[in-house]
Write a protein that holds these residues in place. Sequence first.
Motif, PDB file in Angstrom:
ATOM      1  N   SER A  46       0.729  -1.304  -0.026  1.00 51.62           N
ATOM      2  CA  SER A  46       0.026   0.016  -0.116  1.00 51.62           C
ATOM      3  C   SER A  46       0.931   1.031   0.293  1.00 51.62           C
ATOM      4  N   ASP A  47       2.107   1.045   0.530  1.00 50.11           N
ATOM      5  CA  ASP A  47       2.613   2.336   0.606  1.00 50.11           C
ATOM      6  C   ASP A  47       3.443   2.787  -0.617  1.00 50.11           C
ATOM      7  N   VAL A  48       3.802   1.671  -1.317  1.00 48.81           N
ATOM      8  CA  VAL A  48       4.174   1.971  -2.921  1.00 48.81           C
ATOM      9  C   VAL A  48       2.918   2.353  -3.844  1.00 48.81           C
ATOM     10  N   GLN A  49       1.944   1.781  -3.479  1.00 53.21           N
ATOM     11  CA  GLN A  49       0.594   2.393  -4.399  1.00 53.21           C
ATOM     12  C   GLN A  49       0.427   3.706  -4.010  1.00 53.21           C
ATOM     13  N   ARG A  50       0.642   4.231  -2.712  1.00 56.29           N
ATOM     14  CA  ARG A  50       0.392   5.603  -2.417  1.00 56.29           C
ATOM     15  C   ARG A  50       1.518   6.476  -3.159  1.00 56.29           C
ATOM     16  N   GLU A  51       2.639   6.145  -3.003  1.00 59.96           N
ATOM     17  CA  GLU A  51       3.441   6.884  -3.711  1.00 59.96           C
ATOM     18  C   GLU A  51       3.412   7.040  -5.129  1.00 59.96           C
ATOM     19  N   ALA A  52       3.174   6.132  -5.958  1.00 56.83           N
ATOM     20  CA  ALA A  52       3.019   6.015  -7.250  1.00 56.83           C
ATOM     21  C   ALA A  52       1.709   6.876  -7.603  1.00 56.83           C
ATOM     22  N   ALA A  53       0.749   6.686  -6.879  1.00 55.05           N
ATOM     23  CA  ALA A  53      -0.523   7.558  -7.190  1.00 55.05           C
ATOM     24  C   ALA A  53      -0.222   9.097  -7.116  1.00 55.05           C
ATOM     25  N   GLY A  54       0.721   9.399  -5.916  1.00 54.84           N
ATOM     26  CA  GLY A  54       1.021  10.564  -5.495  1.00 54.84           C
ATOM     27  C   GLY A  54       2.031  11.450  -6.591  1.00 54.84           C
ATOM     28  N   ALA A  97      -7.474   9.566  -5.474  1.00 54.41           N
ATOM     29  CA  ALA A  97      -8.553  10.786  -5.921  1.00 54.41           C
ATOM     30  C   ALA A  97      -8.066  11.775  -6.226  1.00 54.41           C
ATOM     31  N   GLY A  98      -6.721  12.278  -5.624  1.00 51.33           N
ATOM     32  CA  GLY A  98      -6.095  13.652  -6.387  1.00 51.33           C
ATOM     33  C   GLY A  98      -5.846  13.483  -7.518  1.00 51.33           C
ATOM     34  N   ALA A  99      -5.244  12.044  -7.590  1.00 49.70           N
ATOM     35  CA  ALA A  99      -4.553  11.909  -9.321  1.00 49.70           C
ATOM     36  C   ALA A  99      -5.820  11.861 -10.259  1.00 49.70           C
ATOM     37  N   LEU A 100      -6.837  11.500  -9.940  1.00 49.86           N
ATOM     38  CA  LEU A 100      -8.093  11.260 -10.802  1.00 49.86           C
ATOM     39  C   LEU A 100      -8.700  12.720 -10.910  1.00 49.86           C
ATOM     40  N   MET A 101      -8.726  13.538  -9.980  1.00 47.42           N
ATOM     41  CA  MET A 101      -9.140  14.951 -10.019  1.00 47.42           C
ATOM     42  C   MET A 101      -8.379  15.608 -11.075  1.00 47.42           C
ATOM     43  N   ASN A 102      -6.989  15.578 -11.003  1.00 42.11           N
ATOM     44  CA  ASN A 102      -6.351  16.217 -12.007  1.00 42.11           C
ATOM     45  C   ASN A 102      -6.507  15.666 -13.336  1.00 42.11           C
ATOM     46  N   LEU A 103      -6.643  14.367 -13.444  1.00 48.61           N
ATOM     47  CA  LEU A 103      -6.819  13.648 -14.831  1.00 48.61           C
ATOM     48  C   LEU A 103      -8.145  14.363 -15.277  1.00 48.61           C
ATOM     49  N   ALA A 104      -9.033  14.753 -14.410  1.00 55.61           N
ATOM     50  CA  ALA A 104     -10.549  14.885 -14.941  1.00 55.61           C
ATOM     51  C   ALA A 104     -10.630  16.199 -15.416  1.00 55.61           C
ATOM     52  N   VAL A 105      -9.503  16.968 -15.232  1.00 51.05           N
ATOM     53  CA  VAL A 105      -9.402  18.383 -15.879  1.00 51.05           C
ATOM     54  C   VAL A 105      -9.556  18.133 -17.268  1.00 51.05           C
ATOM     55  N   ALA A 117     -19.497  15.144 -14.751  1.00 53.04           N
ATOM     56  CA  ALA A 117     -19.690  16.376 -13.732  1.00 53.04           C
ATOM     57  C   ALA A 117     -19.719  15.772 -12.318  1.00 53.04           C
ATOM     58  N   MET A 118     -20.679  14.945 -12.000  1.00 56.61           N
ATOM     59  CA  MET A 118     -20.650  14.512 -10.495  1.00 56.61           C
ATOM     60  C   MET A 118     -19.320  13.730 -10.303  1.00 56.61           C
ATOM     61  N   THR A 119     -18.833  12.996 -11.067  1.00 56.18           N
ATOM     62  CA  THR A 119     -17.476  12.399 -10.554  1.00 56.18           C
ATOM     63  C   THR A 119     -16.502  13.537 -10.289  1.00 56.18           C
ATOM     64  N   THR A 120     -16.326  14.609 -10.985  1.00 57.31           N
ATOM     65  CA  THR A 120     -15.404  15.684 -10.916  1.00 57.31           C
ATOM     66  C   THR A 120     -15.731  16.501  -9.532  1.00 57.31           C
ATOM     67  N   ALA A 121     -16.908  16.640  -9.160  1.00 58.29           N
ATOM     68  CA  ALA A 121     -17.600  17.117  -8.041  1.00 58.29           C
ATOM     69  C   ALA A 121     -17.143  16.407  -6.796  1.00 58.29           C
ATOM     70  N   ALA A 122     -17.506  15.004  -6.924  1.00 59.30           N
ATOM     71  CA  ALA A 122     -17.045  14.052  -5.702  1.00 59.30           C
ATOM     72  C   ALA A 122     -15.694  13.998  -5.587  1.00 59.30           C
ATOM     73  N   LEU A 123     -14.858  14.063  -6.467  1.00 66.12           N
ATOM     74  CA  LEU A 123     -13.300  13.905  -6.297  1.00 66.12           C
ATOM     75  C   LEU A 123     -12.699  15.190  -5.819  1.00 66.12           C
ATOM     76  N   HIS A 124     -13.669  16.376  -6.000  1.00 71.13           N
ATOM     77  CA  HIS A 124     -13.149  17.591  -5.096  1.00 71.13           C
ATOM     78  C   HIS A 124     -13.263  17.610  -3.706  1.00 71.13           C
ATOM     79  N   LEU A 125     -14.714  16.874  -3.219  1.00 68.51           N
ATOM     80  CA  LEU A 125     -14.936  16.717  -2.133  1.00 68.51           C
ATOM     81  C   LEU A 125     -13.867  15.774  -1.177  1.00 68.51           C
ATOM     82  N   ALA A 126     -13.712  14.749  -2.162  1.00 71.66           N
ATOM     83  CA  ALA A 126     -12.674  13.440  -1.415  1.00 71.66           C
ATOM     84  C   ALA A 126     -11.493  14.149  -1.348  1.00 71.66           C
ATOM     85  N   VAL A 127     -10.758  14.972  -2.201  1.00 67.76           N
ATOM     86  CA  VAL A 127      -9.542  15.398  -2.003  1.00 67.76           C
ATOM     87  C   VAL A 127      -9.372  16.560  -0.726  1.00 67.76           C
ATOM     88  N   GLY A 128     -10.588  17.500  -0.974  1.00 70.80           N
ATOM     89  CA  GLY A 128     -10.795  18.485   0.052  1.00 70.80           C
ATOM     90  C   GLY A 128     -10.765  17.831   1.474  1.00 70.80           C
TER      91      GLY A 128
END
Length: 345
Positions: A232-240, A280-288, A331-342
């Motif tokens: 999990s720590d490797v997954q976290r860093e890769a996602a980061g 979620a942070g990676a997906l939020m940036n990708l969803a731009v 649009a719902m996905t992007t809004a939910a991602l912002h909530l998750a990351v925030g």
Amino acid sequence: MPPLPRRELRKLVRKLGVAARPAEQKNALATLATLCRDADSRSAIVAAGAIPDLVLLLGPVFSAGVHQDAAGTLINLATDDANRVAITAAGAIPPLVQLLGPATSAGMQQGEAGALWSLSVNVANKITIAAAGAIPPLVQLLGPGSSADVQREASGALRSLAVNDANKITIAAAGAIPPLLQLLGAGSPPDVQGEAAGALRNLAANAENMVTVAAGGAIPPLVQLLGRGSPSDVQREAAGVLKNLAANAENRVAIAAAGAIPPLVQLLGHGPDDVQRDAAGALMNLAVNAENAVTISAAGAVSALKELCGLALPSTRNGSHPKHWCCSAPAMTTAALHLAVGGQC
């Protein structure tokens, strides 16, 4: 080992001095290294005046074994920030940097890099260590001629140093990115992969570096590290790393094309909170990117985010979504991602 009485501790510290016999120094170092794993003992050791003597033992007149033992004891003491400041004030950083060189053994390189890593947790020390010239030899230790243990400690030190914005530039200019990318591969143990990814994550917070990291071929191995076979720590860093790389428009397209979206969505429903948050942070940036937003939604991100956050997406009585949420799943996905990351989950 229980804490020693103050009188005994002072006697032990005196055996670190230059007038002591080598056997006495070795035994004293071994005892102190064990004692300073305990917080109360660390305070007592520092109060007994051990730090200046330990720093002196890093000098050129002492043996490699003494250097290694002194560095190991300093690593244990450096778990406290006040001690990190005191160790630096005693002049430890220049000799530690000197001992990183190719003439020293792998054990010494590991110890010295580890000590610099511990000291670099302190914000001011990040600047002092870089100014002492530590970055080029740490980069050299990332190469295939080093053991996995040395590569891990060097990657960790560079990761910590790269929190500083000026160091991000210096580390990249010293050529760290290509060897760090090599350490992401399947030939590296997970702990090395995790530290290398962590270093790249911090480096990729710089706009120029995020282009260089992606151009160097980072994206495919990072996507591989998202898989369930990784800790999990490797997954976290890769996602980061992917989160930071996805701040760049071209990288968003390349990351999606490399197949990152499905495993990132998978991570939303599995593992520790910090892994899910970085995914979620990676997906939020990708969803731009509009096309990515559609792909993320189609991969099941909405349901995963609802489960992750306990989100009750706003709806009218007939089940449709109000205008301010729009009616589109992306649009719902992007809004939910912002909530998750925030952090509003």
